[in-house]
Structures are given as C-alpha cells and as structure tokens.
Scaffold this motif. Structure first.
Motif, PDB file in Angstrom:
ATOM      1  N   ARG A  70       7.693   0.902   4.854  1.00 34.59           N
ATOM      2  CA  ARG A  70       6.285   0.760   4.423  1.00 34.59           C
ATOM      3  C   ARG A  70       5.981   1.641   3.227  1.00 34.59           C
ATOM      4  NH1 ARG A  70       3.814   2.216  10.080  1.00 34.59           N
ATOM      5  NH2 ARG A  70       5.758   3.420  10.054  1.00 34.59           N
ATOM      6  N   SER A  71       6.685   2.775   3.103  1.00 37.62           N
ATOM      7  CA  SER A  71       6.506   3.616   1.919  1.00 37.62           C
ATOM      8  C   SER A  71       6.984   2.896   0.671  1.00 37.62           C
ATOM      9  CB  SER A  71       7.279   4.929   2.091  1.00 37.62           C
ATOM     10  OG  SER A  71       6.823   5.649   3.211  1.00 37.62           O
ATOM     11  N   VAL A  72       8.070   2.138   0.797  1.00 38.40           N
ATOM     12  CA  VAL A  72       8.594   1.371  -0.332  1.00 38.40           C
ATOM     13  C   VAL A  72       7.614   0.258  -0.712  1.00 38.40           C
ATOM     14  CG1 VAL A  72      10.499  -0.060  -1.150  1.00 38.40           C
ATOM     15  CG2 VAL A  72      10.968   1.901   0.352  1.00 38.40           C
ATOM     16  N   LEU A  73       7.175  -0.509   0.290  1.00 38.30           N
ATOM     17  CA  LEU A  73       6.254  -1.613   0.010  1.00 38.30           C
ATOM     18  C   LEU A  73       4.896  -1.103  -0.465  1.00 38.30           C
ATOM     19  CD1 LEU A  73       7.053  -4.070   2.955  1.00 38.30           C
ATOM     20  CD2 LEU A  73       7.923  -4.110   0.616  1.00 38.30           C
ATOM     21  N   GLY A  74       4.435   0.007   0.119  1.00 40.86           N
ATOM     22  CA  GLY A  74       3.148   0.553  -0.298  1.00 40.86           C
ATOM     23  C   GLY A  74       3.154   0.960  -1.751  1.00 40.86           C
ATOM     24  N   GLU A  75       4.225   1.600  -2.176  1.00 42.26           N
ATOM     25  CA  GLU A  75       4.335   2.003  -3.574  1.00 42.26           C
ATOM     26  C   GLU A  75       4.365   0.790  -4.504  1.00 42.26           C
ATOM     27  OE1 GLU A  75       7.319   4.671  -6.384  1.00 42.26           O
ATOM     28  OE2 GLU A  75       7.571   4.703  -4.203  1.00 42.26           O
ATOM     29  N   GLY A  79      -7.327   3.002  -1.624  1.00 49.63           N
ATOM     30  CA  GLY A  79      -8.150   2.493  -0.527  1.00 49.63           C
ATOM     31  C   GLY A  79      -7.653   1.152  -0.024  1.00 49.63           C
ATOM     32  N   GLN A  80      -7.245   0.291  -0.933  1.00 52.23           N
ATOM     33  CA  GLN A  80      -6.703  -0.995  -0.522  1.00 52.23           C
ATOM     34  C   GLN A  80      -5.393  -0.823   0.241  1.00 52.23           C
ATOM     35  OE1 GLN A  80      -6.799  -2.831  -4.486  1.00 52.23           O
ATOM     36  NE2 GLN A  80      -8.213  -4.372  -3.690  1.00 52.23           N
ATOM     37  N   ILE A  81      -4.533   0.080  -0.243  1.00 53.55           N
ATOM     38  CA  ILE A  81      -3.282   0.333   0.466  1.00 53.55           C
ATOM     39  C   ILE A  81      -3.561   0.807   1.883  1.00 53.55           C
ATOM     40  CG2 ILE A  81      -1.291   1.896   0.598  1.00 53.55           C
ATOM     41  CD1 ILE A  81      -0.869  -0.365  -1.299  1.00 53.55           C
ATOM     42  N   ASN A  82      -4.552   1.638   2.052  1.00 59.78           N
ATOM     43  CA  ASN A  82      -4.871   2.139   3.391  1.00 59.78           C
ATOM     44  C   ASN A  82      -5.342   1.035   4.326  1.00 59.78           C
ATOM     45  OD1 ASN A  82      -4.221   4.646   2.392  1.00 59.78           O
ATOM     46  ND2 ASN A  82      -6.348   5.284   2.080  1.00 59.78           N
ATOM     47  N   ARG A  83      -5.851  -0.052   3.757  1.00 60.95           N
ATOM     48  CA  ARG A  83      -6.229  -1.195   4.597  1.00 60.95           C
ATOM     49  C   ARG A  83      -5.055  -2.158   4.775  1.00 60.95           C
ATOM     50  NH1 ARG A  83     -10.928  -0.353   1.423  1.00 60.95           N
ATOM     51  NH2 ARG A  83     -10.339  -1.943  -0.105  1.00 60.95           N
ATOM     52  N   ILE A  84      -4.263  -2.324   3.736  1.00 58.96           N
ATOM     53  CA  ILE A  84      -3.108  -3.212   3.820  1.00 58.96           C
ATOM     54  C   ILE A  84      -2.068  -2.651   4.793  1.00 58.96           C
ATOM     55  CG2 ILE A  84      -1.166  -4.171   2.505  1.00 58.96           C
ATOM     56  CD1 ILE A  84      -3.069  -4.174   0.042  1.00 58.96           C
ATOM     57  N   ILE A  85      -1.857  -1.327   4.735  1.00 54.37           N
ATOM     58  CA  ILE A  85      -0.917  -0.640   5.628  1.00 54.37           C
ATOM     59  C   ILE A  85      -1.708   0.434   6.370  1.00 54.37           C
ATOM     60  CG2 ILE A  85       1.276   0.594   5.820  1.00 54.37           C
ATOM     61  CD1 ILE A  85       2.030  -0.513   3.081  1.00 54.37           C
ATOM     62  N   PRO A  86      -2.287   0.099   7.506  1.00 57.92           N
ATOM     63  CA  PRO A  86      -3.145   1.061   8.221  1.00 57.92           C
ATOM     64  C   PRO A  86      -2.420   2.374   8.491  1.00 57.92           C
ATOM     65  CG  PRO A  86      -3.376  -1.127   9.171  1.00 57.92           C
ATOM     66  CD  PRO A  86      -2.250  -1.215   8.177  1.00 57.92           C
ATOM     67  N   GLY A  87      -3.131   3.476   8.261  1.00 58.85           N
ATOM     68  CA  GLY A  87      -2.579   4.797   8.489  1.00 58.85           C
ATOM     69  C   GLY A  87      -1.715   5.315   7.365  1.00 58.85           C
ATOM     70  N   TYR A  88      -1.711   4.637   6.237  1.00 55.12           N
ATOM     71  CA  TYR A  88      -0.776   4.983   5.164  1.00 55.12           C
ATOM     72  C   TYR A  88      -0.959   6.417   4.671  1.00 55.12           C
ATOM     73  CZ  TYR A  88       2.253   4.261   1.130  1.00 55.12           C
ATOM     74  OH  TYR A  88       3.287   4.342   0.217  1.00 55.12           O
ATOM     75  N   SER A  89      -2.199   6.836   4.505  1.00 54.33           N
ATOM     76  CA  SER A  89      -2.457   8.173   3.956  1.00 54.33           C
ATOM     77  C   SER A  89      -2.780   9.213   5.018  1.00 54.33           C
ATOM     78  CB  SER A  89      -3.611   8.110   2.938  1.00 54.33           C
ATOM     79  OG  SER A  89      -3.227   7.375   1.798  1.00 54.33           O
ATOM     80  N   GLN A  90      -2.660   8.866   6.277  1.00 58.11           N
ATOM     81  CA  GLN A  90      -2.956   9.811   7.343  1.00 58.11           C
ATOM     82  C   GLN A  90      -1.744  10.703   7.570  1.00 58.11           C
ATOM     83  OE1 GLN A  90      -4.311   7.700  10.812  1.00 58.11           O
ATOM     84  NE2 GLN A  90      -5.891   6.591   9.681  1.00 58.11           N
ATOM     85  N   GLU A  91      -1.767  11.857   6.961  1.00 56.52           N
ATOM     86  CA  GLU A  91      -0.595  12.727   7.008  1.00 56.52           C
ATOM     87  C   GLU A  91      -0.337  13.317   8.389  1.00 56.52           C
ATOM     88  OE1 GLU A  91       1.787  13.037   4.578  1.00 56.52           O
ATOM     89  OE2 GLU A  91       0.602  11.304   4.041  1.00 56.52           O
ATOM     90  N   SER A  92      -1.328  13.216   9.283  1.00 55.34           N
ATOM     91  CA  SER A  92      -1.088  13.679  10.650  1.00 55.34           C
ATOM     92  C   SER A  92      -0.330  12.642  11.463  1.00 55.34           C
ATOM     93  CB  SER A  92      -2.438  13.964  11.335  1.00 55.34           C
ATOM     94  OG  SER A  92      -3.222  12.771  11.397  1.00 55.34           O
ATOM     95  N   ALA A  93      -0.120  11.470  10.872  1.00 58.45           N
ATOM     96  CA  ALA A  93       0.526  10.384  11.617  1.00 58.45           C
ATOM     97  C   ALA A  93       1.971  10.205  11.182  1.00 58.45           C
ATOM     98  CB  ALA A  93      -0.284   9.097  11.447  1.00 58.45           C
ATOM     99  N   GLU A  94       2.235   9.250  10.305  1.00 58.04           N
ATOM    100  CA  GLU A  94       3.616   8.883   9.990  1.00 58.04           C
ATOM    101  C   GLU A  94       4.088   9.344   8.620  1.00 58.04           C
ATOM    102  OE1 GLU A  94       4.817   4.988  12.133  1.00 58.04           O
ATOM    103  OE2 GLU A  94       2.786   4.661  11.390  1.00 58.04           O
ATOM    104  N   HIS A  95       3.232  10.029   7.867  1.00 58.76           N
ATOM    105  CA  HIS A  95       3.645  10.658   6.604  1.00 58.76           C
ATOM    106  C   HIS A  95       4.227   9.648   5.615  1.00 58.76           C
ATOM    107  CE1 HIS A  95       3.071  14.596   8.503  1.00 58.76           C
ATOM    108  NE2 HIS A  95       3.722  14.103   9.556  1.00 58.76           N
ATOM    109  N   LEU A  96       3.637   8.468   5.572  1.00 63.68           N
ATOM    110  CA  LEU A  96       4.203   7.398   4.748  1.00 63.68           C
ATOM    111  C   LEU A  96       4.066   7.668   3.261  1.00 63.68           C
ATOM    112  CD1 LEU A  96       2.953   4.278   6.758  1.00 63.68           C
ATOM    113  CD2 LEU A  96       5.207   5.367   6.830  1.00 63.68           C
ATOM    114  N   GLN A  97       3.013   8.372   2.865  1.00 65.46           N
ATOM    115  CA  GLN A  97       2.797   8.571   1.439  1.00 65.46           C
ATOM    116  C   GLN A  97       3.515   9.808   0.903  1.00 65.46           C
ATOM    117  OE1 GLN A  97      -1.310   8.436   0.221  1.00 65.46           O
ATOM    118  NE2 GLN A  97      -0.806   8.507  -1.959  1.00 65.46           N
ATOM    119  N   PHE A  98       3.370  10.924   1.581  1.00 64.78           N
ATOM    120  CA  PHE A  98       3.878  12.180   1.026  1.00 64.78           C
ATOM    121  C   PHE A  98       5.086  12.744   1.767  1.00 64.78           C
ATOM    122  CE2 PHE A  98      -0.719  12.067   0.040  1.00 64.78           C
ATOM    123  CZ  PHE A  98      -0.617  11.993  -1.339  1.00 64.78           C
TER     124      PHE A  98
END
Length: 528
Positions: free
Chosen positions: A471-476, A487-506
């Motif tokens: 999802r990090s690859v597709l999100g980018e 904001g759109q990415i956060n809706r397309i991939i729920p939880g994308y920027s929630q660093e307390s969860a799956e750390h997909l962005q950073f």
C-alpha cells in the motif's frame, strides 16, 4: 457492480459497431449512481498522468525473480532444481549497470543460463527477464523486494482481494483501490472511460457500487444486435442513437443521469473509432534490432510471425521473445496501452495467471521462466510503445505496476515447486520512476540479512519477511504520480497517515494486534 464483457463477432472499428459500443457504454459508463461527486481537490485525470497495472495471479516466486544470489541461504540445498546459478565469470558484488546478455543472430534469445548481475552488489535477475535490463539501466524501473502486508494470508482468494481492495484482512469491502482513486478524481460522472480492464471479468481493483468501470474481454469483437454493417444499417443505427438522446425521462427515473450517459456516449464514439485493436493494426515495432538481428521485433507478440525473431530466422522458435501461450496476454496488454494512449482513460490494465507453481516450477527454463519472459518483454514493450508512439500520453507520464498476492516458500517442495508464502516482488516502471533495487540487499535501510537465520527465513523459519507494504508503493504512485492529495490518499487507503497504526507513509514498527511479528517497515520508498 456493472461491467462490460464482450464476446461477439466483428471489428471494433466498423461504423455500425461503433454504435454497438456506444449502446453498451450508454448503460455501463463510469457514472456514479449514488454519489455524484464534483471535482474538489487533486489533479487525478487532469495532469496527464496515467497508470497501467498488470496483476500476476497465483503468487510470483520473488526469490527466483529478483534473485538474492549472494545470500548463502540461496543455495542448491534449499532449491536443488530451482536454483538460478551464478555465472562463474561474474562478480555479483560489483555495482553499476545491470548486465544485458545479447545472444546474437544464430543463438536462442534466452541462451544465457545464469543469474543476470543486477548491479546493486547483491542480487541477480532471472535470465528470462533480460529485456528489463535496458529499462532498468535507463533509471526507469524499480524492483521492489520483500513486499507484503501484516498478517499475510496464504489464500489466493483472500490475498488477491486484499491487494485489490487495499484493506488487508478485510473480507467485507468489495470495492477496489483503483475504483476509489477514480471516485476521488470526480471524473466518474463526467467521463465515459476512466478505469478500463482487458481480461475475462472486471477485477476487484476497479469494482465499486457508485460507478461502473469498463471491462472488455475481447476488444476486437462486437455485435450490434443484428444491425448489418452497410450503408443502410449504419444510417439506421445512427438515427436510433440520435433519436434516443432527447427522450423525456422523468426525474424520478434519473433523467440527468441518462442525459449525461448519452452525452458521454456521443463524445467518445469518434475517439474509439480511431483505435484499431485488430491484428492488422498491430504494427508497433521496436526502434532497435534485438540480439544483433537484421530487423526490429514487434512490440506486442500476438502471433508466431510477430514473436521476436521467429519469422526473421527461418521460423526458429528459439528466437521467440515469449512463449506461444502468451499471445492472448499481449493482445490485452496492447489494448490497455492503446486505450491509455488514445483516450482520456486514467487507469487501464490486465492480468495473467499461472504463477501458482506448486509442481515442476523450473529454474532457468520451464514454466516459471516462460511467465517471467512475458513480464520482461511486456514492460520493455510498453516503454518503447509509449516512447515511440505517444499520442495522448508519453512514457514520461505513464507508470506501469505489477501486483501479485504473495511470494513463495524459501525451500522448494518435494514436487519441484514452491508453496504459498509471504513477501514477494513488485515492479514499477515509467519515465518518471526513480529506478533501482529496493529491499534487495544488505545495504538497504532495513538490510537484507543473509543466512539460514536471515531474511529468507524471517517468518516461521520458512518465509521471506516483508519490509515494504504494497500500500505504501500504491499510495505513493496514486499521490505523487496520478496527482491525489494527501487527504484523498487517506480516503483511498484508510489509515495511510495514521502513524500509530501501520506506518504506511513514514515507516516504523507495526506492533500487535496489527502484526504479532512486530515488523519494521520502510514506509514510502521514494520511487516517483
């Protein structure tokens, strides 16, 4: 969910058949039936960027695709018949360009029988994928290894669904990650073609309840409900279409929606009329002669005569660039490329299966090698097509991405194959891609650890452990290439920027209950 599967009898380009296509599209165009979202943010579909996906179904053996040749655990004990051997004259620890073995005129196309030195100082490339070397050396191809998601499912059905809906371990959501991308673009209510697939059925990637994407099972065969392809038939079909446009539908029967459908229909007929999906239209050739040959090869091998150097060298099957079973895939791949290049569609793609290699997988040659030839030549062909035949989109504005549901076991099984496992390989190509080898070596930010207690045995002592979430690859790609906002990415991939969860962005460590392995992942790797 609605989709368009067409198996009929005639040419797409005949004028009456254009009307037949129109009739189909008028009921199945990308119009949201519940939410009519105005374009409010982002540049998806407006910045000229497009995406072509290829789903490699069955679970690709990533360890025999991008090969960890300098990992001591990649050996003849663990893979006695599958091992891709090193070339004794090659130093795989050398860095630089990927080697590109050239067979020569009188030698089989795939005569090199060793791992191709990738040039990252650790890994090799399966020799069946040698045509990826020029794309990689141009800096336009990223090999992304050790890709997966938390709590990996080893079910084909479930894991394919998770890759396609972008929500691992969620079996209830039946809408695709690319569908949500199109919805966020706001174009679904305005354009008749936004997301298109060429395969037997519409993939979950493009399914959703608020818009109907388009699937064509065979773009060369259409039926106009019996209307003949002659002057009288064309006039009758055109008249019927024109007369239907002002039909007074009551508001409660979606008059605005139907009117918009007709407007989209009439605006796209001329575009589709200019696309020749037929075999006669498959005239796209390379701009260089492969393997020292005397003429350029066709980019999309859909017949024997167009398959590499077969016809150039006395019908020599050794000069094929793909196996003869690949023709239907290349027909669909060509169609996806044509639609992106000739229409305003934003996302298009196809699939092919066969990677569930439990038995007789093969090593340098065999079933798996044949499948990899398709991938290698396919991505090379797309680079050349969008470079030399660009119309609405050029190679600089296209990203090609491969998907597959999981990798294969590190140790081969008793049947000469591999079983369902965890992390695998993605490939991302395009003129704006930051090419390279990611997740493939000991010098990576999260190093590949060699040995029997290393990365290849990082899960349950038999599976390759992930360091990159797909999802990090597709999100980018969706944000930095297609033009979505965060904001759109956060809706397309729920939880994308929630660093307390799956750390997909950073990036970070994914902990229980999301991941009992406490897996450290990289987050985005910077490929666009």
């Amino acid at each position: 969910m609605q989709h368009l599967n067409i198996i009929t009898r005639r040419g797409f380009l005949d004028r009456s058949f254009k009307t037949g296509l129109g009739v189909a599209l008028s009921t199945l165009v990308d119009i949201p039936f519940v939410v009519k979202k105005a374009l409010a943010e982002g540049n998806i579909g407006l910045n000229g960027k497009k995406l072509l996906f290829i789903f490699l179904r069955g679970g690709v053996d990533g360890l025999n695709t991008v090969v960890p040749v300098l990992d001591s655990a990649y050996n003849a004990t663990n893979r006695p018949t599958l091992l891709i051997p090193q070339d004794v004259g090659t130093n795989y620890s050398d860095t630089g360009a990927c080697d590109f073995p050239v067979s020569g005129v009188g030698t089989a196309t795939f005569s090199y029988l060793n791992a191709i030195r990738l040039g990252n100082g650790f890994s090799g490339l399966h020799p069946a994928m040698k045509f990826l070397a020029p794309v990689y050396n141009a800096g336009q191809l990223a090999f992304i290894h050790r890709v997966g998601y938390p709590k990996q499912s080893r079910s084909h059905f479930d894991s394919q669904a998770y890759w396609e809906n972008g929500l691992p371990n969620n079996k209830t959501t039946r809408e695709g990650i690319f569908y949500r991308t199109i919805i966020e673009s706001g174009l679904a209510e305005r354009s008749p073609l936004t997301g298109v697939s060429f395969q037997s059925a519409l993939p979950l990637l493009l399914r959703g309840s608020n818009a109907a994407m388009t699937n064509l099972s065979d773009p060369t065969r259409y039926d106009l409900m019996g209307v003949p392809n002659n002057t009288a038939g064309n006039l009758k079909a055109d008249t019927a279409l024109i007369n239907s446009i002002p039909h007074p539908f009551p508001a409660k029967r979606n008059r605005d929606l139907l009117q918009l459908q007709y407007e989209n229909l009439t605006s796209t007929l001329s575009i589709f009329a200019g696309i020749d999906f037929s075999e006669n239209g498959n005239t796209f050739v390379d701009d260089t002669n492969s393997d020292g040959g005397t003429a350029p090869y066709h980019l999309f091998p859909t017949t024997q005569s167009k398959n590499g150097g077969y016809a150039l060298y006395g019908n020599n099957t050794g000069k094929y660039v793909v196996d003869s079973g690949a023709y239907s895939f290349f027909k669909n791949l060509k169609a996806a490329a044509l639609v992106l290049n000739k229409t305003d569609a934003v996302i298009a793609g196809t699939e092919f299966s066969g990677f569930d290699t439990h038995n007789a997988q093969g090593g340098v040659t065999g079933a798996h090698a044949n499948l990899l030839q398709r991938v290698g030549w396919g991505i090379y062909a797309l680079q050349k097509y969008f470079t030399n035949y660009a119309d609405k989109v050029s190679w600089n504005n296209v990203v090609v991405v491969t998907l597959t549901e999981f990798g294969r076991t590190t140790v081969q099984n008793a049947n000469g194959g591999t079983d369902h496992a965890e992390a695998g390989v993605m490939m991302v190509a395009g003129g704006s891609v930051k090419g390279g080898a990611y997740g493939c070596g000991p010098s990576d930010p999260i190093p590949w650890i060699p040995g029997s207690a290393g990365s290849m045995f990082g899960i349950s002592n038999r599976y390759l452990k992930r360091v990159i979430d797909y999802r990090s690859v597709l999100g980018e790609i969706i944000r930095d290439h297609l033009g979505a906002t965060q904001g759109q990415i956060n809706r397309i991939i729920p939880g994308y920027s929630q660093e307390s969860a799956e750390h997909l962005q950073f990036g970070g460590t994914v902990t229980a209950p999301l991941d009992s392995q406490n897996t450290q992942i990289l987050g985005e790797i910077g490929i666009i």
